[in-house]
Design a protein around this motif. Structure first.
Motif, PDB file in Angstrom:
ATOM      1  N   LYS A  61      -2.541   4.115   6.480  1.00  0.00           N
ATOM      2  CA  LYS A  61      -2.888   4.340   7.878  1.00  0.00           C
ATOM      3  C   LYS A  61      -2.545   5.775   8.246  1.00  0.00           C
ATOM      4  CE  LYS A  61      -0.295   2.112  10.895  1.00  0.00           C
ATOM      5  NZ  LYS A  61       0.271   1.186  11.878  1.00  0.00           N
ATOM      6  N   CYS A  62      -3.337   6.344   9.141  1.00  0.00           N
ATOM      7  CA  CYS A  62      -3.057   7.673   9.697  1.00  0.00           C
ATOM      8  C   CYS A  62      -2.991   7.539  11.215  1.00  0.00           C
ATOM      9  CB  CYS A  62      -4.170   8.653   9.364  1.00  0.00           C
ATOM     10  SG  CYS A  62      -4.270   9.084   7.640  1.00  0.00           S
ATOM     11  N   ILE A  63      -2.005   8.201  11.792  1.00  0.00           N
ATOM     12  CA  ILE A  63      -1.842   8.178  13.242  1.00  0.00           C
ATOM     13  C   ILE A  63      -1.729   9.619  13.708  1.00  0.00           C
ATOM     14  CG2 ILE A  63      -0.425   7.393  15.176  1.00  0.00           C
ATOM     15  CD1 ILE A  63       0.696   5.237  13.179  1.00  0.00           C
ATOM     16  N   GLY A  64      -2.632  10.027  14.594  1.00  0.00           N
ATOM     17  CA  GLY A  64      -2.639  11.407  15.076  1.00  0.00           C
ATOM     18  C   GLY A  64      -2.285  11.493  16.544  1.00  0.00           C
ATOM     19  N   THR A  65      -1.868  12.665  16.948  1.00  0.00           N
ATOM     20  CA  THR A  65      -1.567  12.948  18.353  1.00  0.00           C
ATOM     21  C   THR A  65      -2.852  12.875  19.161  1.00  0.00           C
ATOM     22  OG1 THR A  65       0.224  14.449  17.735  1.00  0.00           O
ATOM     23  CG2 THR A  65      -0.666  14.706  19.939  1.00  0.00           C
ATOM     24  N   ASN A  66      -2.780  12.231  20.315  1.00  0.00           N
ATOM     25  CA  ASN A  66      -3.901  12.232  21.249  1.00  0.00           C
ATOM     26  C   ASN A  66      -3.801  13.530  22.049  1.00  0.00           C
ATOM     27  OD1 ASN A  66      -6.073  11.514  22.782  1.00  0.00           O
ATOM     28  ND2 ASN A  66      -4.955  10.083  24.071  1.00  0.00           N
ATOM     29  N   ILE A  67      -4.763  14.409  21.905  1.00  0.00           N
ATOM     30  CA  ILE A  67      -4.701  15.728  22.530  1.00  0.00           C
ATOM     31  C   ILE A  67      -5.238  15.649  23.952  1.00  0.00           C
ATOM     32  CG2 ILE A  67      -5.403  18.140  22.370  1.00  0.00           C
ATOM     33  CD1 ILE A  67      -5.813  17.643  19.340  1.00  0.00           C
ATOM     34  N   ASP A  68      -4.439  16.124  24.894  1.00  0.00           N
ATOM     35  CA  ASP A  68      -4.834  16.186  26.308  1.00  0.00           C
ATOM     36  C   ASP A  68      -5.424  17.576  26.554  1.00  0.00           C
ATOM     37  OD1 ASP A  68      -5.154  15.602  28.987  1.00  0.00           O
ATOM     38  OD2 ASP A  68      -3.078  16.086  29.494  1.00  0.00           O
ATOM     39  N   TRP A  69      -6.734  17.693  26.373  1.00  0.00           N
ATOM     40  CA  TRP A  69      -7.416  18.984  26.479  1.00  0.00           C
ATOM     41  C   TRP A  69      -7.558  19.418  27.932  1.00  0.00           C
ATOM     42  CZ3 TRP A  69      -8.112  21.769  22.269  1.00  0.00           C
ATOM     43  CH2 TRP A  69      -8.184  21.124  21.031  1.00  0.00           C
ATOM     44  N   ALA A  70      -7.458  20.710  28.168  1.00  0.00           N
ATOM     45  CA  ALA A  70      -7.772  21.273  29.479  1.00  0.00           C
ATOM     46  C   ALA A  70      -9.281  21.107  29.684  1.00  0.00           C
ATOM     47  CB  ALA A  70      -7.379  22.743  29.533  1.00  0.00           C
ATOM     48  N   PRO A  71      -9.733  20.984  30.932  1.00  0.00           N
ATOM     49  CA  PRO A  71     -11.172  20.796  31.172  1.00  0.00           C
ATOM     50  C   PRO A  71     -12.008  21.900  30.502  1.00  0.00           C
ATOM     51  CG  PRO A  71      -9.935  20.472  33.195  1.00  0.00           C
ATOM     52  CD  PRO A  71      -8.962  20.989  32.172  1.00  0.00           C
TER      53      PRO A  71
END
Length: 106
Positions: A61-71
């Motif tokens: 399994k791979c788990i990545g960071t959920n990126i909170d992108w600027a608009p």
């Protein structure tokens, strides 16, 4: 899936300061942590990809960071305009589509 660096990734990766490897104490897994300077693209400064492995060379399994992108900063998305005819009238419709990016890795 092939992960490559694309032109839209380059200005974001210019903020990359370090890449760290942390081996898991249990199993054979590891974490890769990408450390960024403060920037206008996303709010977190560390992006991590965790590889869960209980046997050598077998990633379960791979788990990545959920990126909170600027608009408007997400290089994994692009807006495409398409002309559509409905009831004899032509409209322009904007649709968001996935595009290749190094940041799809997360």
């Amino acid at each position: 899936m092939q992960h490559e660096i694309h032109e839209k990734d380059r200005p974001i990766l210019a903020y990359l300061e370090d890449i760290r490897l942390n081996l898991h104490e249990n199993g054979f897994g590891f974490n890769l942590t990408f450390v960024f300077e403060e920037n206008s693209y996303f709010t977190v400064q560390e992006l991590t990809k965790q590889f869960v492995m209980t046997k050598p060379n077998v990633v379960e399994k791979c788990i990545g960071t959920n990126i909170d992108w600027a608009p408007g900063s997400d290089p994994t998305k692009d807006k495409k305009k398409k002309k559509k005819t409905v009831n004899g009238k032509t409209k322009t419709v904007t649709k968001t589509v996935d595009v290749p990016s190094f940041f799809s890795f997360f």
